[in-house]
Design a protein around this motif. Structure first.
Motif, PDB file in Angstrom:
ATOM      1  N   SER A 274       4.908  -0.697  -0.276  1.00 15.45           N
ATOM      2  CA  SER A 274       5.691   0.203  -0.014  1.00 15.45           C
ATOM      3  C   SER A 274       5.125   1.906  -0.567  1.00 15.45           C
ATOM      4  CB  SER A 274       7.065   0.372  -0.410  1.00 15.45           C
ATOM      5  OG  SER A 274       8.232  -0.234  -0.087  1.00 15.45           O
ATOM      6  N   ALA A 277       2.729   2.673   2.417  1.00  7.12           N
ATOM      7  CA  ALA A 277       3.325   3.690   3.894  1.00  7.12           C
ATOM      8  C   ALA A 277       3.829   4.998   3.288  1.00  7.12           C
ATOM      9  CB  ALA A 277       4.930   2.361   3.858  1.00  7.12           C
ATOM     10  N   VAL A 284       6.267   4.692   8.068  1.00  9.80           N
ATOM     11  CA  VAL A 284       6.494   3.251   8.449  1.00  9.80           C
ATOM     12  C   VAL A 284       7.353   2.718   7.384  1.00  9.80           C
ATOM     13  CG1 VAL A 284       4.832   1.217   7.411  1.00  9.80           C
ATOM     14  CG2 VAL A 284       3.669   4.031   7.922  1.00  9.80           C
ATOM     15  N   THR A 285       8.055   1.851   8.660  1.00  8.87           N
ATOM     16  CA  THR A 285       8.872   0.641   8.184  1.00  8.87           C
ATOM     17  C   THR A 285       8.330  -0.184   6.962  1.00  8.87           C
ATOM     18  OG1 THR A 285      11.279   2.153   9.101  1.00  8.87           O
ATOM     19  CG2 THR A 285      11.684   0.286   8.567  1.00  8.87           C
ATOM     20  N   VAL A 286       8.821  -0.414   6.188  1.00  5.92           N
ATOM     21  CA  VAL A 286       8.242  -1.049   5.508  1.00  5.92           C
ATOM     22  C   VAL A 286       9.461  -2.528   5.316  1.00  5.92           C
ATOM     23  CG1 VAL A 286       7.519  -2.770   3.001  1.00  5.92           C
ATOM     24  CG2 VAL A 286       6.619  -0.343   4.030  1.00  5.92           C
ATOM     25  N   ARG A 287       9.593  -4.105   5.951  1.00  6.93           N
ATOM     26  CA  ARG A 287      10.291  -4.903   5.619  1.00  6.93           C
ATOM     27  C   ARG A 287       9.786  -5.912   4.814  1.00  6.93           C
ATOM     28  NH1 ARG A 287      12.389  -2.348  10.022  1.00  6.93           N
ATOM     29  NH2 ARG A 287      10.718  -3.919  11.863  1.00  6.93           N
ATOM     30  N   THR A 321       5.365   6.583  14.866  1.00 11.27           N
ATOM     31  CA  THR A 321       6.107   5.592  13.588  1.00 11.27           C
ATOM     32  C   THR A 321       4.846   4.078  13.743  1.00 11.27           C
ATOM     33  OG1 THR A 321       7.168   4.635  15.411  1.00 11.27           O
ATOM     34  CG2 THR A 321       8.759   6.809  14.713  1.00 11.27           C
ATOM     35  N   SER A 323       5.581   0.063  11.781  1.00 14.20           N
ATOM     36  CA  SER A 323       6.373  -0.866  11.116  1.00 14.20           C
ATOM     37  C   SER A 323       5.438  -1.812   9.996  1.00 14.20           C
ATOM     38  CB  SER A 323       7.563  -1.334  11.101  1.00 14.20           C
ATOM     39  OG  SER A 323       6.756  -2.300  12.886  1.00 14.20           O
ATOM     40  N   ASP A 325       6.462  -5.845   8.996  1.00 16.70           N
ATOM     41  CA  ASP A 325       6.848  -6.938   8.312  1.00 16.70           C
ATOM     42  C   ASP A 325       6.491  -7.899   7.289  1.00 16.70           C
ATOM     43  OD1 ASP A 325       9.991  -6.522  10.005  1.00 16.70           O
ATOM     44  OD2 ASP A 325       8.130  -5.608  10.888  1.00 16.70           O
ATOM     45  N   ASP A 339       2.247  -0.237  15.135  1.00 10.24           N
ATOM     46  CA  ASP A 339       2.787   0.602  15.746  1.00 10.24           C
ATOM     47  C   ASP A 339       3.365   1.637  17.397  1.00 10.24           C
ATOM     48  OD1 ASP A 339      -0.053   1.804  16.881  1.00 10.24           O
ATOM     49  OD2 ASP A 339      -0.668   0.776  15.729  1.00 10.24           O
TER      50      ASP A 339
END
Length: 400
Positions: A274, A277, A284-287, A321, A323, A325, A339
């Motif tokens: 995170s 990001a 950026v989405t962090v999962r 954007t 992401s 994962d 991306d």
């Protein structure tokens, strides 16, 4: 119209024909050379075993046998070369003997040599070849004068048996040998990567923080000299030095973060990724969905892999954007960075993808790039999962 002879591929020579072409003559040459080669291999094998086993009760017997096995390896290499040149048979070289650590000394070398499977298979090859060498030599020699119309077919039949023996006894026998070769190659990658990282840290320290600290020391020395004569100028120089200290501290923090960030040690991948990001130029989405924390080495590799991939997103992708994962699948740690940029990334495009793939491969990982022109770009990486608790147990056992 006479057709020119075909060029052999990795599967061997072209189909046999009635006419004598160059491949038929090569096979005949191989069959005629079977006898002298088989005789030399048989004599060497018998003498080696007789001397080594006969003197095993003395201090020189087993070392002589170990040296004989290494010589058998050379005979096997010569036979592979003969098969490659005359039969068009390309066999991978077996992995070299594992180098013994200096601490293991002479007895470690002796034990490794005596249990060398490549050497023993070469001994078996040399021992069983003499009857076959006599048969092939006699049949080929007689057929040159009596049965020459069918000699091409007989030569192909006998050399196919030779190919089978070479494949069965002189090729890498199992997955273990291939795995050893891969690990030796990976070890070289790890060493080169570590050396490059050390050079990078040294260069960053020398060109960055060290240069600023030298300038800071000189500035404070001048301020000290002016302190009594020109207090205002000295105060101004001290204020400038204070600013330099802040910049130097920031550079040192950035350098330390590049070595191993504190947030990763204290809070794990979720918080560390995170933080990466938040510094990326695109949202950026962090999962992160992990049942626990992996071993420190695996966690560090995962962190720096995602960090470099997000740098590529910022610099090269033109994305809006992205992401990240992270999850666990069986005994693998899975990473995926996606991306919606322009795509077209490749392993040789100068974006560091090839280096990432080599680093992951060095720890038995996997790196897959999917980046069609026009996007999106998806990078999937796998790392072996090792529990942190088991790592601590092993470290404690070593300490004890």
């Amino acid at each position: 119209m006479t057709m020119s002879p075909q060029v052999p591929d990795h599967d061997g020579p072209p189909p046999v024909r009635f006419a004598f072409d160059r491949w038929t003559w090569k096979e005949i040459a191989h069959l005629l050379s079977n006898l002298p080669m088989a005789l030399a291999g048989f004599v060497y094998t018998v003498l080696m075993i007789a001397i080594g086993v006969g003197l095993a009760v003395t201090v020189i017997g087993l070392p002589l046998l170990a040296l004989g096995l290494q010589g058998a390896r050379l005979l096997g290499r010569a036979e592979r070369g003969r098969a490659r040149g005359l039969l068009g048979l390309r066999i991978d070289e077996p992995s070299p003997m594992v180098r013994v650590r200096r601490a293991e000394g002479f007895f470690g070398w002796l034990w490794s040599s005596l249990k060398d499977p490549v050497g023993w298979r070469a001994v078996l090859y040399g021992f069983i070849r003499l009857p076959w060498g006599v048969v092939t030599f006699a049949v080929t020699l007689v057929s040159l004068f009596v049965l020459w119309p069918v000699l091409p077919y007989m030569a192909r039949l006998m050399t196919n048996a030779d190919r089978g023996m070479v494949r069965g006894l002189l090729s890498p026998s199992d997955e273990l040998e291939r795995r050893i070769a891969e690990l030796e190659s990976d070890r070289g990658v790890v060493v080169d990567t570590a050396a490059a990282d050390l050079r990078r840290i040294e260069r960053d320290l020398h060109d960055g923080a060290q240069a600023r600290l030298v300038a800071l020391a000189m500035g404070l020395g001048l301020a000290k000299e002016k302190l009594t004569n020109d207090p205002e100028a000295a105060a101004k120089m001290v204020d400038e030095a204070h600013g330099e200290v802040k910049v130097a501290l920031q550079e040192l923090r950035d350098l330390a973060r590049g070595i191993h960030p504190a947030v990763l040690t204290d809070r794990g991948l979720d918080a560390a990724l995170s933080a990466i990001a938040s510094r990326c130029t695109v949202p950026v989405t962090v999962r992160v969905d992990l049942p626990g924390r992996p071993a420190q080495a695996i966690e560090g590799i995962a962190y720096f892999t995602v960090s470099e991939l997000l740098q590529n997103v910022s610099k090269h992708s033109g994305a809006r954007t992205a992401s990240v994962d992270v999850w666990r699948s069986a005994d693998r740690l899975m990473l995926q960075v996606t991306d919606d940029g322009r795509g077209g990334a490749s392993m040789d495009g100068g974006t560091g993808m090839a280096g990432l793939a080599e680093r992951l491969g060095a720890v038995d990982g996997l790196f897959v790039l999917d980046s069609p022109a026009g996007g999106p770009t998806t990078v999937t990486a796998e790392l072996p999962w090792r529990d942190r608790e088991s790592e601590k147990t092993v470290a404690g056992a070593r300490t004890a």
